[in-house]
Structures are given as structure tokens and as C-alpha cells.
Write an enzyme that holds these catalytic residues in place. Structure first.
Site, short mmCIF file in Angstrom:
data_model
loop_
_atom_site.label_atom_id
_atom_site.label_comp_id
_atom_site.label_asym_id
_atom_site.label_seq_id
_atom_site.Cartn_x
_atom_site.Cartn_y
_atom_site.Cartn_z
N GLU A 83 -12.46 33.20 39.37
CA GLU A 83 -13.62 34.00 38.94
C GLU A 83 -14.83 33.75 39.83
OE1 GLU A 83 -14.63 35.01 34.91
OE2 GLU A 83 -12.98 33.77 34.23
N ASN A 142 -18.08 40.49 36.13
CA ASN A 142 -17.20 40.50 34.96
C ASN A 142 -18.09 40.99 33.82
OD1 ASN A 142 -15.54 39.91 32.79
ND2 ASN A 142 -14.86 37.95 33.62
N CYS A 171 -16.01 35.33 27.25
CA CYS A 171 -15.07 34.23 27.41
C CYS A 171 -15.74 32.85 27.56
CB CYS A 171 -14.10 34.50 28.56
SG CYS A 171 -12.69 33.38 28.50
N ASN A 210 -9.90 35.58 27.97
CA ASN A 210 -8.56 35.35 28.54
C ASN A 210 -8.49 33.85 28.75
OD1 ASN A 210 -7.10 38.02 30.02
ND2 ASN A 210 -9.29 38.25 29.62
N GLU A 241 -12.02 40.64 27.03
CA GLU A 241 -12.51 40.52 28.42
C GLU A 241 -11.49 41.17 29.36
OE1 GLU A 241 -11.87 36.56 30.05
OE2 GLU A 241 -13.62 36.73 31.36
N LYS A 271 -21.13 38.67 32.83
CA LYS A 271 -20.81 37.27 32.51
C LYS A 271 -21.60 36.28 33.36
CE LYS A 271 -16.58 34.40 32.05
NZ LYS A 271 -15.10 34.51 32.12
N1 CDV Z 1 -11.74 33.75 31.37
C1 CDV Z 1 -12.32 32.56 31.09
O1 CDV Z 1 -13.54 32.44 31.15
N2 CDV Z 1 -11.48 31.53 30.76
C2 CDV Z 1 -11.94 30.20 30.51
C3 CDV Z 1 -10.90 29.19 30.90
C4 CDV Z 1 -10.61 29.19 32.35
C5 CDV Z 1 -11.31 27.80 30.50
C6 CDV Z 1 -12.31 29.98 29.06
O2 CDV Z 1 -13.38 29.41 28.82
O3 CDV Z 1 -11.54 30.31 28.17
#
Ligand code: CDV
Length: 312
Positions: free
Chosen positions: A146, A110, A172, A197, A47, A127
């Protein structure tokens, strides 16, 4: 004949705030060359793979914020990656911050793209499950903005016929939601690609920090097994601008078993040869949706319990 796809999960170590796009693309190119040497058909990057994870900062200057977004893909900085993909005959998945102008309005997403072995974009996902918060929270050690910097993706969870199989993308936080995999599972997905991330520390719930690695794998392994699909999860890892991000990039079979896993929190390529037919036993027996899924009963349970918004 077996439908085998050899996939490389190209984990990235930290990206510094002042690291140029071309320097990052050079790192991606190194990993793509390694992937080619190791026989990969497809290489998966994380990501927001072109910059540091900028939602950790409250950035008030719009011009400064825009510097983290790509206005076109490919662009001058990423064109060498597309060119190399075409030359080597290797596809890739790339996450980045997208600035789009649609119907005269500016949008920020994203985003992740799927690029085929000729260097052509064949899939794009924005996303949906944006974590974090929309307002500056000064008490936090770092922000997770975000919800401030991105809009919720407007493409749903489509799948694409590519690389000889049925491919799906998510990003993510999406990986923690069963709906993500199930919407793609209902479309017969055979391999889900995702980047993440994920900070080691969750300021909203530090009590579960020690479970971060477990929850990461739990979500992806469950998504794979319950939908009879491969899942390729790729981290941006390590200490990035003072914030520790988990690694654990892995390639997961439709059985839910991990077949390859990163052991560093740096740039690292892991590879697996994936039989795209390996999901068939799951899709045709225990998770034969047509035979065993009961959406009409999920609806009835909602009515019985008085849930106002029925499950669909
Ligand atoms: N970049 C993300 O979506 N990170 C989230 C954190 C913040 C919980 C994740 O689900 O890994």
C-alpha cells in the site's frame, strides 16, 4: 422521535484477480437488493470493493497496475450500482482505488465514498494510515505494498451530515488508531463506516496471527465506546488468490457491544436498525469531552517527560 437508521454491512467473499468489474458490480447489486428487501437505508461495502486486493503483488508494469484504479466515479462499470441506489432509495458506502488528476499531477489513493439515497456522492475519504511497505520484499509469502501504490490521504477525517445523522469514514488500518475515531468524535460523529482487507497472517509479526480476530473487534469496539458512536466494519473475506482474509464484519453500538456479526467468509449481508441517539448518554456523561477531556494536561505531560513533539 427516534432517529433510526437501518444499515446493512455487505461483506464480500474473495474477488479473483481476473474477475471483471461488471461481475463484481453484479455481486454488489445482489447485496443491495437484499439490503432493500431487509429495509436498509444504507449499505456498506468493504475497502477496495471492486477488485482483488492487488497490493499483495509487486506489479512492475505501470499499465498493469493502473488497471486496478478507477479514473472516475461513477464510471461505466459502477453506474448500474448508482442507478439502482437511486431507484431503491438506498444509500451506500464503497471503497475503491482512485486515480485522480489534480493540478495537472496524477495521484493514487485508497478511497471510500458515501452515496446518498438519490445516488449522489455526498462524502469522500482517502486512507491516511497506509500499512505495509514501499519496497518489494521477496522473502514474504505475499506483499503488502500500500505504501508503494497509494499516497497518504489529504482530506483528514471529516464528517458529513447525511442519513439524518453525522457520518464519518475511515479505511481498514485506520480503525486500529484511536486518533481516527477521536478526530471524528470531536466533530460529534454518530456512525463511522469502514471497510477492510485483513490477512489472517502478518508476515512482520506472525506471533500475533492467532489474535487477528480479537484485535479487529477490540479496535472497533473501543473506538465506538470511547466516542459514543456506531461503527460499521465490513470485510472482504475468505481465501483470495491464496491469501486468507478475516471476516467478522460487524455492526457495533455506541456501548461498544456488537449487535450484528457475519458468520461466513463469503458474500453476506448483516443488518441492524441503529438508533442514532444511542450515543447521547456516552457523549453527555463519561465521554463528555468538554467536561472531562484535558488536552492542556496532555501537553504538560509531554513537557515534563521531555517528549519533543507534543501531543495535540
Ligand atoms: N488493508 C489494510 O489496511 N490491512 C491492514 C493489515 C495489513 C494489518 C489492517 O490493518 O487490517
Amino acid at each position: 422521535m427516534a432517529r433510526t437508521l437501518t444499515v446493512g454491512a455487505a461483506q464480500l467473499g474473495p474477488i479473483a484477480r481476473d474477475e471483471s468489474r461488471s461481475a463484481v458490480v453484479q455481486r454488489l447489486i445482489m447485496l443491495m437488493k437484499q439490503a432493500h428487501t431487509r429495509g436498509c437505508d444504507l449499505v456498506v461495502y468493504p475497502e477496495l470493493a471492486l477488485t482483488t486486493f492487488f497490493p499483495r503483488w509487486y506489479i512492475e508494469d505501470p499499465a498493469e497496475l493502473e488497471q486496478f484504479f478507477e479514473t472516475a466515479m461513477p464510471n461505466a462499470a459502477t453506474q448500474p450500482l448508482f442507478d439502482l441506489a437511486g431507484q431503491l432509495g438506498i444509500g451506500f458506502h464503497l471503497g475503491y482505488a482512485e486515480r485522480a488528476i489534480e493540478q495537472g499531477a496524477v495521484h493514487h489513493y485508497n478511497t471510500a465514498i458515501l452515496v446518498d439515497q438519490s445516488g449522489k456522492i455526498v462524502g469522500k475519504y482517502r486512507k491516511i494510515h497506509l500499512p505495509g511497505h514501499g519496497d518489494y520484499e521477496p522473502h514474504r509469502a505475499f506483499q503488502h505494498l500500500e505504501k508503494r501504490y497509494f499516497e497518504v490521504g489529504d482530506f483528514g477525517f471529516p464528517v458529513w451530515r447525511a442519513f439524518g445523522g453525522i457520518m464519518g469514514l475511515c479505511i481498514c488500518n485506520d480503525r486500529r488508531w484511536p486518533e481516527t475515531y477521536r478526530v471524528m468524535g470531536l466533530q460529534g460523529v454518530e456512525m463511522v463506516l469502514l471497510g477492510y482487507n485483513t490477512p489472517q497472517h502478518n508476515p512482520h509479526d506472525p506471533s500475533s496471527d492467532h489474535l487477528n480476530h480479537f484485535h479487529n473487534l477490540l479496535s472497533m469496539q473501543a473506538g465506538a465506546y470511547q466516542n459514543g458512536t456506531w461503527v460499521v466494519g465490513v470485510a472482504k473475506a475468505g481465501r483470495e488468490e491464496g491469501c486468507d482474509l478475516i471476516g467478522d464484519s460487524c455492526i457495533i453500538a455506541p456501548s461498544g457491544e456488537i449487535v450484528a456479526k457475519a458468520y461466513t467468509v463469503e458474500d453476506e449481508l448483516i443488518v441492524a436498525s441503529c438508533d442514532l441517539d444511542a450515543g447521547i448518554p456516552y457523549k453527555t456523561t463519561i465521554f463528555n469531552f468538554a467536561a472531562h477531556r484535558r488536552p492542556e494536561h496532555y501537553q504538560r505531560i509531554c513537557q515534563q517527560t521531555g517528549i519533543q513533539r507534543p501531543l495535540k
